[in-house]
Design a protein around this motif. Structure first.
Motif, short mmCIF file in Angstrom:
data_model
loop_
_atom_site.label_atom_id
_atom_site.label_comp_id
_atom_site.label_asym_id
_atom_site.label_seq_id
_atom_site.Cartn_x
_atom_site.Cartn_y
_atom_site.Cartn_z
N THR A 58 0.83 -1.21 0.00
CA THR A 58 0.00 0.00 0.00
C THR A 58 0.86 1.25 0.00
O THR A 58 0.60 2.22 -0.73
CB THR A 58 -0.94 0.00 1.22
N ILE A 112 -8.17 -0.02 5.84
CA ILE A 112 -8.15 -0.37 4.42
C ILE A 112 -8.22 -1.88 4.28
O ILE A 112 -7.28 -2.59 4.66
CB ILE A 112 -6.85 0.11 3.73
N LEU A 130 -11.97 2.56 4.10
CA LEU A 130 -11.69 3.12 2.78
C LEU A 130 -11.85 2.06 1.69
O LEU A 130 -12.27 0.94 1.96
CB LEU A 130 -10.28 3.72 2.76
N THR A 131 -11.52 2.44 0.48
CA THR A 131 -11.69 1.56 -0.68
C THR A 131 -11.04 0.20 -0.48
O THR A 131 -9.90 0.10 -0.03
CB THR A 131 -11.08 2.23 -1.93
N TYR A 178 -6.45 1.61 -6.05
CA TYR A 178 -5.37 2.42 -5.47
C TYR A 178 -5.53 3.90 -5.83
O TYR A 178 -5.23 4.78 -5.01
CB TYR A 178 -4.01 1.91 -5.90
N LEU A 220 -8.19 5.09 -3.54
CA LEU A 220 -7.66 5.11 -2.17
C LEU A 220 -6.76 6.32 -1.94
O LEU A 220 -6.82 6.96 -0.88
CB LEU A 220 -6.89 3.83 -1.90
N GLU A 261 -8.80 9.27 -1.13
CA GLU A 261 -9.41 9.17 0.20
C GLU A 261 -8.39 9.44 1.30
O GLU A 261 -8.71 10.12 2.29
CB GLU A 261 -10.01 7.77 0.37
#
Length: 258
Positions: A18, A188, A218-219, A248, A251, A254
């Motif tokens: 991530t 996440i 989140l996503t 991504y 994300l 966000e």
């Protein structure tokens, strides 16, 4: 400079992946990106192209007391990673550079925060990859949690990862002696298989928990089969056209809005 710590004491939940992909998204958007690899497994360092035999200065060097003969200012530790679509600045780590010696320094927990204070005007966003550990918070994690503005928690859809979600508030309570306002800003869900009933159910559980405790989820980041080959080539997931790429990108927006 917004400082985001990716934290989960459970290892293998997607923290490094991530971190790397958010960094690439922001770099491609033209943001000035700084990545701190505060995980002594060095996955983010490797994922951004530095090999295990990298012998330059690393995170540990800039966390030493300033009067220590081995201390190096963080400005001299940063490695510039140039890519076709943007630039990422990295404070690398090395597996052989154990942070355990930091505990002999009084107030070492504030060292990363002090070093980053000099860089406030030079970067737009700083992503800090925290270590995974099943024992007490290690020195890198403590430094990262004191330095951060926001904590986001990647969570793999497995039992032990979800257990870490429930115990995280208690774990972070200890850190309030160093930073009063310390809490998880968002979850996440990572490596989620839409074909797995268990994964889908666990995402629902995480959403229910998030609503209950007031922490946004989140996503969702879907699992992709190509992830291991991309990692071996030090390429981000967003280089591979897949649902994870779109996830991504969403994300990243966000996280910036937190």
């Amino acid at each position: 400079m917004k400082k985001i710590a990716l934290y989960n004491r459970k290892g293998g939940v997607g923290k490094s992946t991530t971190t790397i992909n958010l960094a690439h998204v922001y770099a491609r958007q033209g943001l000035r990106v700084l990545v701190i690899d505060a995980d002594d497994q060095a996955s983010t360092t490797n994922g951004l192209g530095l090999t295990d035999d990298y012998d330059g200065k690393v995170l540990l060097d800039c966390l030493m007391e300033e009067h220590d003969p081995f201390y190096v200012p963080i400005e001299h530790v940063i490695v510039t990673c140039e890519y076709e679509n943007g630039t990422i600045h990295l404070v690398p780590t090395r597996r052989s550079a154990s942070p355990t010696g930091l505990t002999s320094q009084l107030g070492y927990e504030y060292r990363l925060s002090e070093e980053l204070a000099r860089l406030e005007e030079f970067f737009d966003i700083c992503l800090i990859d925290c270590p995974g550990s099943t024992s007490a918070l290690n020195p890198y994690a403590r430094c990262a949690l004191v330095a951060q503005d926001r904590i986001i928690m990647p969570v793999q859809m497995q039992k032990f990862s979800m257990d870490a979600v429930y115990t995280a508030p208690e774990e972070l309570e200890e850190m309030k002696r160093y930073k009063a306002d310390i809490h998880i800003a968002a979850f996440i869900p990572t490596m989620v298989s839409a074909r797995s009933k268990g994964d889908v159910t666990t995402v629902e559980e995480l959403n229910e928990l998030g609503q209950e405790v007031g922490i946004p989820v989140l996503t969702t980041i879907p699992y992709i089969l190509k992830i291991q080959s991309l990692q071996r080539e030090s390429r981000p997931v967003i280089d591979h056209k897949s649902p994870a790429t779109d996830a991504y990108l969403q994300l990243a927006e966000e996280v910036r809005a937190l």
